[in-house]
Motif scaffolding. Structure first.
Motif, short mmCIF file in Angstrom:
data_model
loop_
_atom_site.label_atom_id
_atom_site.label_comp_id
_atom_site.label_asym_id
_atom_site.label_seq_id
_atom_site.Cartn_x
_atom_site.Cartn_y
_atom_site.Cartn_z
N SER A 1 -16.72 17.53 5.59
CA SER A 1 -17.55 17.88 4.72
C SER A 1 -18.75 17.85 4.57
CB SER A 1 -17.06 18.29 3.16
OG SER A 1 -17.95 18.17 2.37
N THR B 1 -9.91 13.43 9.86
CA THR B 1 -8.75 14.30 9.44
C THR B 1 -9.39 15.54 8.33
OG1 THR B 1 -7.80 13.33 7.32
CG2 THR B 1 -6.25 13.04 9.17
N CYS B 2 -10.56 15.46 7.76
CA CYS B 2 -11.32 16.04 6.65
C CYS B 2 -12.97 15.79 7.26
CB CYS B 2 -10.67 15.00 5.01
SG CYS B 2 -11.75 16.36 4.17
N LEU C 1 -8.00 17.33 12.96
CA LEU C 1 -9.12 17.74 11.91
C LEU C 1 -7.92 18.70 11.01
CD1 LEU C 1 -11.72 17.34 10.25
CD2 LEU C 1 -12.04 19.19 11.88
N GLU C 2 -7.92 18.67 10.20
CA GLU C 2 -6.77 19.55 8.78
C GLU C 2 -7.83 20.24 7.91
OE1 GLU C 2 -4.01 17.09 7.16
OE2 GLU C 2 -2.86 16.33 8.65
N GLY C 3 -9.17 19.20 7.48
CA GLY C 3 -9.59 19.82 6.43
C GLY C 3 -11.04 20.19 6.93
N SER D 1 -15.08 22.33 5.48
CA SER D 1 -16.14 22.48 4.67
C SER D 1 -17.52 22.45 4.97
CB SER D 1 -15.55 22.00 3.34
OG SER D 1 -16.54 22.38 1.97
N SER E 1 -11.84 10.45 6.74
CA SER E 1 -12.49 11.37 6.37
C SER E 1 -13.88 10.85 5.89
CB SER E 1 -12.40 11.46 5.07
OG SER E 1 -11.44 11.63 4.45
#
Length: 125
Positions: free
Chosen positions: A78, A75-76, A98-100, A102, A40
């Motif tokens: 932002s 995976t995340c 990658l799942e998230g 933003s 992340s």
């Protein structure tokens, strides 16, 4: 000391209402991203300058380089108040896990010169 997460602090939280010099540099971002471990990345206020902050060590390619370094495990991701350029988007496209994702209060970033190649983005620092 969780090496699976890279998280930068929002400059406004350090000194509310006061201009702040960010501690996040290109070098520190890249050294924080551990190949095969980082899952992340959360970046807040990482830009050359913004509403209430300045990052003297900002490099427009460092976000892409960080993503490329951990693309197999990311995976995340932002970004808040950070520039987004085509290199960042291209790097994210290579992240199979990658799942998230933003983006908040981001702007189109300065795109590095056309002489920049994808090889340069993947070079070790």
């Amino acid at each position: 000391d969780d090496k699976t997460i890279v998280d930068s602090t929002h400059a406004e939280m350090l000194t509310p209402g006061q201009p702040c010099i960010g501690n996040l540099t290109s070098e520190s971002l890249l050294s924080s991203c551990m190949e095969g471990q980082t899952k992340s990345i959360f970046l807040n206020c990482y830009d050359e300058s913004g509403r209430c902050f300045k990052c003297p060590g900002y490099d427009s390619l460092s976000i892409s380089k960080a993503i490329n370094k951990v693309h197999q495990t990311l995976t995340c991701f932002s970004l808040i108040e950070c520039p987004v350029n085509s290199y960042t988007l291209e790097s994210l496209c290579a992240c199979q896990e990658l799942e998230g994702l933003s983006f908040k209060m981001c702007k189109g970033g300065d795109t590095p010169s056309t002489s920049t190649s994808s090889k340069q983005l993947n070079e070790p620092t």
